[in-house]
Motif scaffolding. Structure first.
Motif, PDB file in Angstrom:
ATOM      1  N   GLN A   1      -1.923  19.404   7.068  1.00 48.51           N
ATOM      2  CA  GLN A   1      -1.688  17.957   7.130  1.00 48.51           C
ATOM      3  C   GLN A   1      -2.168  17.355   8.444  1.00 48.51           C
ATOM      4  OE1 GLN A   1       2.279  16.467   5.928  1.00 48.51           O
ATOM      5  NE2 GLN A   1       2.304  15.285   7.818  1.00 48.51           N
ATOM      6  N   ALA A   2      -1.884  18.015   9.569  1.00 48.81           N
ATOM      7  CA  ALA A   2      -2.257  17.456  10.870  1.00 48.81           C
ATOM      8  C   ALA A   2      -3.771  17.338  11.026  1.00 48.81           C
ATOM      9  CB  ALA A   2      -1.683  18.320  11.991  1.00 48.81           C
ATOM     10  N   LYS A   3      -4.530  18.282  10.456  1.00 49.24           N
ATOM     11  CA  LYS A   3      -5.985  18.222  10.559  1.00 49.24           C
ATOM     12  C   LYS A   3      -6.584  17.257   9.546  1.00 49.24           C
ATOM     13  CE  LYS A   3     -10.054  21.108  11.136  1.00 49.24           C
ATOM     14  NZ  LYS A   3     -10.544  22.490  11.301  1.00 49.24           N
ATOM     15  N   LEU A   4      -5.944  17.147   8.401  1.00 46.13           N
ATOM     16  CA  LEU A   4      -6.477  16.283   7.340  1.00 46.13           C
ATOM     17  C   LEU A   4      -6.214  14.808   7.625  1.00 46.13           C
ATOM     18  CD1 LEU A   4      -7.751  16.060   4.515  1.00 46.13           C
ATOM     19  CD2 LEU A   4      -5.461  16.412   3.549  1.00 46.13           C
ATOM     20  N   LEU A   5      -5.136  14.527   8.335  1.00 49.01           N
ATOM     21  CA  LEU A   5      -4.710  13.141   8.532  1.00 49.01           C
ATOM     22  C   LEU A   5      -5.784  12.255   9.174  1.00 49.01           C
ATOM     23  CD1 LEU A   5      -2.323  11.241   8.130  1.00 49.01           C
ATOM     24  CD2 LEU A   5      -1.499  11.894  10.387  1.00 49.01           C
ATOM     25  N   PRO A   6      -6.461  12.664  10.269  1.00 46.77           N
ATOM     26  CA  PRO A   6      -7.488  11.789  10.854  1.00 46.77           C
ATOM     27  C   PRO A   6      -8.639  11.485   9.892  1.00 46.77           C
ATOM     28  CG  PRO A   6      -6.866  13.527  12.391  1.00 46.77           C
ATOM     29  CD  PRO A   6      -6.255  13.880  11.081  1.00 46.77           C
ATOM     30  N   TRP A   7      -9.045  12.437   9.087  1.00 47.54           N
ATOM     31  CA  TRP A   7     -10.144  12.203   8.142  1.00 47.54           C
ATOM     32  C   TRP A   7      -9.728  11.188   7.074  1.00 47.54           C
ATOM     33  CZ3 TRP A   7     -10.843  18.194   7.626  1.00 47.54           C
ATOM     34  CH2 TRP A   7     -11.491  18.662   8.770  1.00 47.54           C
ATOM     35  N   MET A   8      -8.485  11.292   6.600  1.00 44.90           N
ATOM     36  CA  MET A   8      -8.044  10.365   5.573  1.00 44.90           C
ATOM     37  C   MET A   8      -7.854   8.960   6.145  1.00 44.90           C
ATOM     38  SD  MET A   8      -8.286  12.401   3.166  1.00 44.90           S
ATOM     39  CE  MET A   8      -7.845  11.258   1.888  1.00 44.90           C
ATOM     40  N   ARG A   9      -7.479   8.868   7.409  1.00 49.85           N
ATOM     41  CA  ARG A   9      -7.382   7.541   8.037  1.00 49.85           C
ATOM     42  C   ARG A   9      -8.767   6.899   8.134  1.00 49.85           C
ATOM     43  NH1 ARG A   9      -5.067   7.775  13.579  1.00 49.85           N
ATOM     44  NH2 ARG A   9      -4.787   5.528  13.321  1.00 49.85           N
ATOM     45  N   GLN A  10      -9.786   7.709   8.451  1.00 47.79           N
ATOM     46  CA  GLN A  10     -11.153   7.179   8.473  1.00 47.79           C
ATOM     47  C   GLN A  10     -11.588   6.737   7.076  1.00 47.79           C
ATOM     48  OE1 GLN A  10     -14.112   9.572  10.618  1.00 47.79           O
ATOM     49  NE2 GLN A  10     -12.435  10.657  11.611  1.00 47.79           N
ATOM     50  N   LEU A  11     -11.204   7.511   6.066  1.00 43.23           N
ATOM     51  CA  LEU A  11     -11.554   7.146   4.700  1.00 43.23           C
ATOM     52  C   LEU A  11     -10.902   5.812   4.320  1.00 43.23           C
ATOM     53  CD1 LEU A  11     -13.018   7.929   2.127  1.00 43.23           C
ATOM     54  CD2 LEU A  11     -11.020   9.271   1.444  1.00 43.23           C
ATOM     55  N   CYS A  12      -9.672   5.601   4.759  1.00 38.95           N
ATOM     56  CA  CYS A  12      -9.014   4.320   4.518  1.00 38.95           C
ATOM     57  C   CYS A  12      -9.776   3.182   5.193  1.00 38.95           C
ATOM     58  CB  CYS A  12      -7.569   4.357   5.030  1.00 38.95           C
ATOM     59  SG  CYS A  12      -6.447   5.365   4.044  1.00 38.95           S
ATOM     60  N   GLU A  13     -10.265   3.431   6.404  1.00 35.05           N
ATOM     61  CA  GLU A  13     -10.991   2.386   7.139  1.00 35.05           C
ATOM     62  C   GLU A  13     -12.259   1.959   6.397  1.00 35.05           C
ATOM     63  OE1 GLU A  13     -11.759   3.919  10.993  1.00 35.05           O
ATOM     64  OE2 GLU A  13      -9.659   3.941  11.618  1.00 35.05           O
ATOM     65  N   VAL A  14     -13.016   2.931   5.895  1.00 29.92           N
ATOM     66  CA  VAL A  14     -14.258   2.573   5.209  1.00 29.92           C
ATOM     67  C   VAL A  14     -13.962   1.883   3.877  1.00 29.92           C
ATOM     68  CG1 VAL A  14     -14.553   4.809   4.077  1.00 29.92           C
ATOM     69  CG2 VAL A  14     -16.548   3.402   4.532  1.00 29.92           C
ATOM     70  N   LEU A  15     -12.876   2.275   3.201  1.00 28.32           N
ATOM     71  CA  LEU A  15     -12.514   1.601   1.958  1.00 28.32           C
ATOM     72  C   LEU A  15     -12.056   0.165   2.222  1.00 28.32           C
ATOM     73  CD1 LEU A  15     -10.626   4.411  -0.005  1.00 28.32           C
ATOM     74  CD2 LEU A  15     -12.905   3.489  -0.455  1.00 28.32           C
ATOM     75  N   ILE A  16     -11.326  -0.029   3.304  1.00 28.41           N
ATOM     76  CA  ILE A  16     -10.919  -1.390   3.665  1.00 28.41           C
ATOM     77  C   ILE A  16     -12.150  -2.243   3.921  1.00 28.41           C
ATOM     78  CG2 ILE A  16      -9.756  -2.763   5.450  1.00 28.41           C
ATOM     79  CD1 ILE A  16      -7.711  -0.495   5.708  1.00 28.41           C
ATOM     80  N   TYR A  17     -13.175  -1.651   4.565  1.00 31.03           N
ATOM     81  CA  TYR A  17     -14.416  -2.375   4.821  1.00 31.03           C
ATOM     82  C   TYR A  17     -15.103  -2.748   3.500  1.00 31.03           C
ATOM     83  CZ  TYR A  17     -19.364  -3.052   5.975  1.00 31.03           C
ATOM     84  OH  TYR A  17     -20.636  -3.537   6.060  1.00 31.03           O
ATOM     85  N   LEU A  18     -15.194  -1.803   2.582  1.00 32.92           N
ATOM     86  CA  LEU A  18     -15.848  -2.074   1.301  1.00 32.92           C
ATOM     87  C   LEU A  18     -15.098  -3.141   0.504  1.00 32.92           C
ATOM     88  CD1 LEU A  18     -16.758   1.566   0.189  1.00 32.92           C
ATOM     89  CD2 LEU A  18     -18.343  -0.194   0.969  1.00 32.92           C
TER      90      LEU A  18
END
Length: 550
Positions: free
Chosen positions: A159-176
């Motif tokens: 979870q600790a390693k996956l969390l930053p990647w999923m936050r970035q994925l949220c950022e790009v989806l918010i942009y789209l």
């Protein structure tokens, strides 16, 4: 080995397994070892494979005499993505997407050309070679999240390693989704998320993305769905919006975190249960699990309505990781409660098993000492609050007992007149009735007996009714007695009325309670019936959709 025999075998570019052509055709052209789809398939509308457009490139193959294949990053329904080195630019790394020309949609190129985000790669070249369209993407990594999960036991990324990647994925989806009109990716899955060497994710494969316009029909290629990651509204073709990407985002998170892909949407509609992540990964954050399960709701109205809502949970978890004391709060609250129980029941010989905090929460001796000090401070504060609470309760009990304790006749007279009257005083007054004082003594005795005979309740009633004190009327003793009897009768009638009103109120409260319970039960039954009807309609709609496709 003859040339004919070599042609009948195809080596998997991922695991290196040699697969015979006949066996591949029976397995829908998937590798017998790693299940990778080794060819671009020509699939009819009813799902029957009519043939192949071409085979995947192997490691070491060169595309356009310039891009040398290093690995296959992913293979989807309409194309494959390779990690390549640019032989003309000193081996600079790129990502090359390969799509059969007959399946290629110009929309992806047009869409990417107007987007500008660090997590969306730019198209720097495009060519058509032997019936295949090649899009060269700006990329400096060498892996995908789909490949990254294979590096961990049971295919689970911590979870600790996956969390930053999923936050970035949220950022790009918010942009789209913030574009005008919003852009829905519609194909989120681990294999479509590239990962460069700096830890930056890059979202690829916009082949079935679409602009969310109410009056715009979904393109033919946009009707595709990915098993386990696409929401039911996409699989059934009933229309997609931002909430469809939220479902796919949660499905991607679920797969990377638990190592298991969630069931396909149509299977869940038919009744297959979704296993909660905590049953697979026990140390998952309860808040994260709640957010994932909400986003995976089959009803779009019950999911988070924006990606930002989902992202806020991840931001809060990230703050907990940055602050270890706060991060352990949701785990240590249960520990503190157990500590209280031990403190109370320890004298009885009951021993509660110790609770071990999740591993990795305390990273240093300094952090451990800080956590211990904070726990001790909380315990001291709880003891003080407990003592103060007990004291307040005792005072309240004593005050209530004092006010409600039944009074003696002499105390009632004292309360009504303000003057103490005892049995000894009454005896002395009786004795003086035969003395030389005569009539004045007898009159005082009669007045006092009259006051004693009246209760404080009668006095209070007299005040409310506006009557004067009987002792001041100047009437005879017989009149006083008659007045007392009448007053006592009024009091009894008033008491009866109060008892009757009290019973009526109790009956009304009971009726209201039963009515509320019947209403709640009716609402529950109506809701259950509505949910059953919605599920039935969804299943019927899905069946109709499948029949139309066939």
């Amino acid at each position: 080995m003859s040339t004919q025999e070599q042609q009948e075998q195809h080596v998997c570019p991922t695991c290196g397994t040699a697969n015979e052509l006949d066996a591949l055709a029976k397995r829908e052209y998937r590798c017998s070892q790693c299940n990778l789809e080794l060819a671009h398939l020509d699939v009819a509308a009813n799902g029957v494979i009519r043939g192949i457009f071409g085979w995947l490139h192997g490691v070491g193959d060169t595309i356009e005499n310039r891009y040398q294949v290093k690995s296959v990053l992913g293979k989807g329904g309409f194309g494959a993505t390779y990690l390549v080195e640019d032989l003309r630019l000193s081996g600079k790394r790129r990502a090359v997407k390969e799509v059969p020309e007959l399946l290629f949609d110009e929309y992806e190129t047009t869409l990417l050309s107007r987007l500008n985000h660090p997590s969306i790669p730019d198209i720097i070249d495009r060519n058509v070679v032997e019936g295949m369209v090649y899009l060269v993407l700006e990329f400096g990594g060498s892996r995908t999240l789909g490949g990254e999960r294979k590096q961990y036991p049971e295919r689970r990324i911590p979870q600790a390693k996956l969390l930053p990647w999923m936050r970035q994925l949220c950022e790009v989806l918010i942009y789209l989704h913030s574009q005008d009109p919003p852009i829905i990716h519609r194909d989120l899955k681990p294999d479509n998320i590239l990962l460069d060497e700096t830890g930056r994710i890059m979202l690829i494969d916009f082949g079935i993305a679409k602009e969310s316009k109410p009056a715009t029909m979904t393109r033919t290629l946009g009707r595709a769905a990915t098993h386990g990651f696409s929401p039911p509204e996409q699989a059934m073709g009933t229309g997609t919006d931002e909430r469809s990407d939220i479902y796919a985002l949660a499905a991607t998170f679920y797969a990377l975190l638990t190592g298991e892909n969630p069931p396909a949407a149509h299977e869940r509609v038919a009744g297959k249960e979704l296993v909660p992540p905590s049953q697979i990964v026990p140390d998952i954050s309860p808040r994260l699990e709640a957010a994932i399960l909400q986003a995976l709701n089959l009803n779009v109205n019950h999911r988070q309505q924006t990606v930002k809502e989902f992202s806020q949970v991840l931001d809060a978890l990230n703050q907990d990781i940055q602050n270890p004391v706060t991060h352990t709060k949701e785990y240590t609250e249960r520990t503190v409660m157990v500590g209280r129980t031990i403190g109370v029941t320890g004298a009885t010989g009951f021993h509660t098993p110790s609770i071990k905090l999740p591993s990795g929460r305390i990273t240093s001796a300094k952090t451990a000492s800080t956590l211990e000090a904070a726990t001790q401070q909380v315990s001291r504060r709880n003891v003080i609050l407990l003592i103060a609470g007990i004291t307040i309760v005792l005072v309240a009990i004593l005050a209530t007992g004092y006010l409600l304790w039944p009074k003696t006749d002499s105390e009632k007279v004292e309360t009504a007149t303000g003057e103490p009257t005892t049995e000894e005083t009454k005896t002395e007054e009786t004795t003086t009735s035969g003395a030389t004082i005569g009539e004045p003594a007898i009159k005082v005795q009669a007045d006092e007996k009259k006051d004693v005979g009246k209760s404080s309740a009668i006095v209070e009633v007299e005040k409310k009714l506006g009557k004067q004190d009987i002792s001041e009327t100047g009437q005879t003793g017989g009149d006083d007695k008659a007045a007392d009897v009448a007053m006592q009768k009024d009091i009894e009638e008033k008491k009866k009325r109060e008892d009757k009103n009290r019973k009526l109120r109790a009956q009304a409260d009971a009726d209201a309670k039963r009515k509320a319970e019947r209403k709640a039960e009716d609402q529950r039954k109506a809701k259950a019936a509505q949910e059953a009807e919605e599920r039935r309609r969804a299943i019927d709609q899905f069946g109709s959709s499948m029949q139309r496709r066939q």
